[in-house]
Design a protein around this motif. Structure first.
Motif, PDB file in Angstrom:
ATOM      1  N   ASP A 117      53.380 -18.120 -10.898  1.00 42.21           N
ATOM      2  CA  ASP A 117      52.529 -16.941 -10.730  1.00 42.21           C
ATOM      3  C   ASP A 117      51.891 -16.518 -12.043  1.00 42.21           C
ATOM      4  OD1 ASP A 117      52.757 -16.594  -7.987  1.00 42.21           O
ATOM      5  OD2 ASP A 117      54.565 -15.379  -8.145  1.00 42.21           O
ATOM      6  N   MET A 118      52.606 -16.727 -13.149  1.00 42.39           N
ATOM      7  CA  MET A 118      52.039 -16.347 -14.452  1.00 42.39           C
ATOM      8  C   MET A 118      50.882 -17.259 -14.833  1.00 42.39           C
ATOM      9  SD  MET A 118      55.391 -15.201 -16.643  1.00 42.39           S
ATOM     10  CE  MET A 118      54.410 -14.250 -17.782  1.00 42.39           C
ATOM     11  N   VAL A 119      50.993 -18.543 -14.496  1.00 39.68           N
ATOM     12  CA  VAL A 119      49.879 -19.468 -14.725  1.00 39.68           C
ATOM     13  C   VAL A 119      48.688 -19.069 -13.869  1.00 39.68           C
ATOM     14  CG1 VAL A 119      49.090 -21.835 -14.290  1.00 39.68           C
ATOM     15  CG2 VAL A 119      51.244 -21.440 -15.498  1.00 39.68           C
ATOM     16  N   ARG A 120      48.952 -18.773 -12.609  1.00 45.22           N
ATOM     17  CA  ARG A 120      47.868 -18.348 -11.728  1.00 45.22           C
ATOM     18  C   ARG A 120      47.196 -17.083 -12.257  1.00 45.22           C
ATOM     19  NH1 ARG A 120      47.095 -13.678  -8.789  1.00 45.22           N
ATOM     20  NH2 ARG A 120      49.327 -13.686  -8.373  1.00 45.22           N
ATOM     21  N   SER A 121      47.994 -16.117 -12.736  1.00 47.41           N
ATOM     22  CA  SER A 121      47.439 -14.879 -13.282  1.00 47.41           C
ATOM     23  C   SER A 121      46.636 -15.137 -14.545  1.00 47.41           C
ATOM     24  CB  SER A 121      48.579 -13.891 -13.567  1.00 47.41           C
ATOM     25  OG  SER A 121      48.073 -12.692 -14.109  1.00 47.41           O
ATOM     26  N   ARG A 122      47.130 -16.034 -15.393  1.00 44.11           N
ATOM     27  CA  ARG A 122      46.419 -16.358 -16.638  1.00 44.11           C
ATOM     28  C   ARG A 122      45.060 -16.990 -16.328  1.00 44.11           C
ATOM     29  NH1 ARG A 122      48.349 -17.369 -21.864  1.00 44.11           N
ATOM     30  NH2 ARG A 122      50.020 -15.911 -21.261  1.00 44.11           N
ATOM     31  N   ILE A 123      45.008 -17.831 -15.321  1.00 51.94           N
ATOM     32  CA  ILE A 123      43.738 -18.449 -14.919  1.00 51.94           C
ATOM     33  C   ILE A 123      42.763 -17.375 -14.435  1.00 51.94           C
ATOM     34  CG2 ILE A 123      42.657 -20.004 -13.246  1.00 51.94           C
ATOM     35  CD1 ILE A 123      45.307 -21.629 -13.336  1.00 51.94           C
ATOM     36  N   ASP A 124      43.268 -16.427 -13.612  1.00 50.06           N
ATOM     37  CA  ASP A 124      42.403 -15.358 -13.109  1.00 50.06           C
ATOM     38  C   ASP A 124      41.869 -14.490 -14.235  1.00 50.06           C
ATOM     39  OD1 ASP A 124      42.731 -16.212 -10.535  1.00 50.06           O
ATOM     40  OD2 ASP A 124      44.191 -14.680  -9.968  1.00 50.06           O
TER      41      ASP A 124
END
Length: 428
Positions: A88-95
């Protein structure tokens, strides 16, 4: 972009697909069994890396997961599933970076144990590719010459010599496609799948609170039913005393764990209509991710296999399955699939490759070219007619139909259009 490519890196079929997905998505997850080369391949595409197999890095990530998100892009996070919050942190960083492409590479050798900790699927941000042990072509053991991509592009084949022997097939089945054994002789190479199984039975499964004895018995039962669709009752019976008191639910839980570690491949039944009921009614065939695992589980060596052609046939089909799945995963699109066909009249075809755009082709697997009998040829033609002869199904003509043989001298196209491909000639 300067990658941290390991020395003596041997290119993999999946490399081009990884590059393509890094250009299209914020992150790419590379999933597959342990020892198949995920980390090595990921390093070849990354500019920085953190590995959660390192105890200090793992402790830091467990305390503050964002610590392993820093680094030059693409940044590799190896075995991310050890700290599921990282997803989820990777996904948030991408966003938060407006969807910048090619930021992260994630590798995983099992599904996260605590899947509830992942709140977002990663759709649109994180692409996924599946790695397996090396194909024989990737390992440099076979010369190739006939491209599966080319067959779908209507390029056909040029008749060519491509010797493939039963002795070689037995060796490749027992050695497997583990990258660490490329420079080893057969005697030393056979230690790898044996040790893999020992680690699985005595370490990995007990970590999941699974019994080593039950795991060993189930693996043996699966090895005895190579390239088949055994029922739970069949597996329970073939597990011997370990299976007598095991419920269907218990055996299924063990199978799910083996799938979660990417050690089993389910090949589903096929019907040309995408909504066909047979797709869900036909039991999937179960294959090991690499033929060396069931060979080691049964205590087989190349010399023993040459005296047991029935088992060799099953292992060879597993070898072909591994390579076809590997090649399919290098093709663009997410709807590409491998299936098998079986109807209620006894007509069977070993492998059907179907692409997302509707193109398809099929192979029968024969240990020797001597197995291409008039009856085998007739069955393939009957299958083609059955699939394309009904205008109601609107099934397109196959891009190819043919045989993959273990022992054979030449790759060629017969006068009736069927292909005959020695295993050694197949390449992406």
């Amino acid at each position: 972009m300067q990658a941290v490519r390991p020395e003596n890196y041997r290119p993999r079929a999946i490399d081009r697909r990884i590059d393509q997905l890094l250009r299209s998505f914020g992150a790419v997850e590379i999933a597959g069994p342990k020892w198949c080369g995920k980390t090595w391949t990921s390093l070849a595409h990354a500019d920085s890396a953190d590995s959660l197999t390192d105890p200090a890095t793992l402790r830091a990530a467990q305390t503050s997961p964002d610590l392993v998100l820093s680094g030059k892009h693409p940044h590799l996070i190896d075995e991310w599933q050890e700290v599921p919050q990282i997803w989820d942190m990777v996904r948030s960083r991408i966003d938060s970076s407006a969807g910048t492409r090619g930021q992260f590479i994630l590798t995983g050798s099992s599904a996260p144990h605590d899947i509830e900790m992942i709140r977002h699927s990663g759709a649109g941000r994180i692409a996924r590719v599946h790695m397996r042990p090396m194909t024989s072509y990737e390992a440099g053991a076979t010369p190739g010459g006939v491209s599966l991509h080319g067959l779908f592009d209507d390029k056909g084949i040029t008749s060519q010599r491509c010797d493939s022997s039963i002795e070689s097939i037995a060796r490749w089945c027992c050695r497997g496609g583990w990258p660490s054994i490329l420079d080893l002789d057969d005697e030393d190479a056979l230690e790898t799948p044996a040790q893999y199984l020992r680690n699985l039975i005595e370490v990995n499964m007990p970590q999941l609170r699974r019994s080593p004895d039950t795991t060993r018995s189930l693996l043996r039962a699966l090895s005895m039913n190579l390239a088949q669709a055994p029922t739970m009752s069949t597996l329970s019976k073939d597990m011997g005393s370990e299976g007598e008191d095991k419920s269907r639910h218990t055996i299924k839980a063990y199978l799910d764990d083996l799938r979660a570690m990417y050690l089993l491949e389910d090949v589903s039944g096929w019907e040309p209509a995408a909504r066909g009921k047979k797709r869900v009614r036909i039991k999937p065939k179960r294959y090991f991710v690499d033929p060396s695992l069931p060979a080691a589980m049964l205590g087989l060596s190349p010399s023993k296999l040459l005296r047991d052609t029935q088992t060799l046939c099953g292992l060879f089909e597993t070898l072909v399955c591994r390579d076809l799945l590997t090649i399919i995963d290098t093709l663009p699109g997410v709807g590409n699939s491998l299936a098998y066909y079986r109807d209620d009249k006894g007509l069977e075809v070993d492998f059907i490759i179907e692409l997302a755009d509707g193109r398809w082709g099929a192979f029968e697997v024969k240990l020797s070219s001597m197995g291409i009998t008039d009856r085998a040829v007739e069955r393939l033609h009957k299958f083609r007619e059955l699939m394309t002869g009904n205008p109601m199904t609107q099934t397109s003509e196959p891009s190819f139909l043919g045989f993959i043989v273990g022992q054979g001298e030449f790759a060629y196209q017969r006068d009736d259009g069927l292909l005959v491909l020695p295993y050694a000639c197949i390449e992406p």
